[in-house]
Design a protein around this motif. Structure first.
Motif, mmCIF file in Angstrom:
data_model
loop_
_atom_site.group_PDB
_atom_site.id
_atom_site.type_symbol
_atom_site.label_atom_id
_atom_site.label_comp_id
_atom_site.label_asym_id
_atom_site.label_seq_id
_atom_site.Cartn_x
_atom_site.Cartn_y
_atom_site.Cartn_z
ATOM 1 N N ASP A 1 -23.587 54.919 -5.025
ATOM 2 C CA ASP A 1 -24.237 54.590 -3.755
ATOM 3 C C ASP A 1 -23.941 55.646 -2.692
ATOM 4 N N SER B 1 -25.911 58.786 -3.571
ATOM 5 C CA SER B 1 -27.344 58.658 -3.309
ATOM 6 C C SER B 1 -27.638 58.663 -1.810
ATOM 7 N N GLN B 2 -26.779 58.051 -0.999
ATOM 8 C CA GLN B 2 -26.961 58.093 0.453
ATOM 9 C C GLN B 2 -26.815 59.516 0.979
ATOM 10 N N PHE C 1 -29.844 61.568 -0.053
ATOM 11 C CA PHE C 1 -31.017 61.210 0.746
ATOM 12 C C PHE C 1 -30.949 61.838 2.138
ATOM 13 N N ILE C 2 -29.782 61.820 2.754
ATOM 14 C CA ILE C 2 -29.623 62.429 4.079
ATOM 15 C C ILE C 2 -29.865 63.925 4.008
ATOM 16 N N LYS D 1 -27.117 62.187 12.107
ATOM 17 C CA LYS D 1 -27.196 61.539 10.790
ATOM 18 C C LYS D 1 -25.952 61.835 9.951
ATOM 19 N N PHE E 1 -23.011 59.106 8.821
ATOM 20 C CA PHE E 1 -22.625 58.940 7.423
ATOM 21 C C PHE E 1 -21.123 59.140 7.249
#
Length: 89
Positions: free
Chosen positions: A8, A11-12, A15-16, A72, A76
Motif C-alpha cells: 500500500d 502504491s501510494q 501514484f504520487i 503532496k 505523504f
C-alpha cells in the motif's frame, strides 16, 4: 509491518510520483508537438526552436505546480511518520 502495508505504501508513493511527473511533463509534450508540427509545416530545422519553448513551459509548470507537488510529498511523508507506531507494532 506486513506485505500488504508495504504494498500500500509503495502504491501510494508510486501514484504520487506518477501524478507529479504527468503534471510537469504533459504541458511540455503538448508544446513540443505544436512546435514539431510548425517545424514540419515550415521546414525549419532549428534545434533551439524546439528546445527553448519546452524548457520555458516546463519551468512555468514547475512554478505553478511546484508548491502543490511539494505539498503532496510532504503530506505523504507526514502520513508515514505519524503512522510509524501502527506500522511497526
Amino acid at each position: 509491518m506486513g506485505v500488504e502495508q508495504i504494498g500500500d505504501l509503495f502504491s501510494q508513493a508510486l501514484f504520487i510520483i506518477v501524478t507529479i511527473v504527468f503534471v510537469m511533463v504533459i504541458p511540455s509534450l503538448v508544446v513540443g508537438l505544436v512546435v514539431a508540427t510548425f517545424q514540419a509545416a515550415t521546414q525549419i530545422n532549428e534545434q533551439t526552436l524546439s528546445f527553448l519553448p519546452r524548457l520555458i513551459i516546463t519551468l512555468v509548470s514547475l512554478i505553478f505546480f511546484g508548491s502543490w507537488a511539494v505539498n503532496k510529498v510532504v503530506e505523504f511523508t507526514l502520513g508515514i511518520y505519524t503512522n510509524i507506531p501502527f506500522l511497526v507494532g
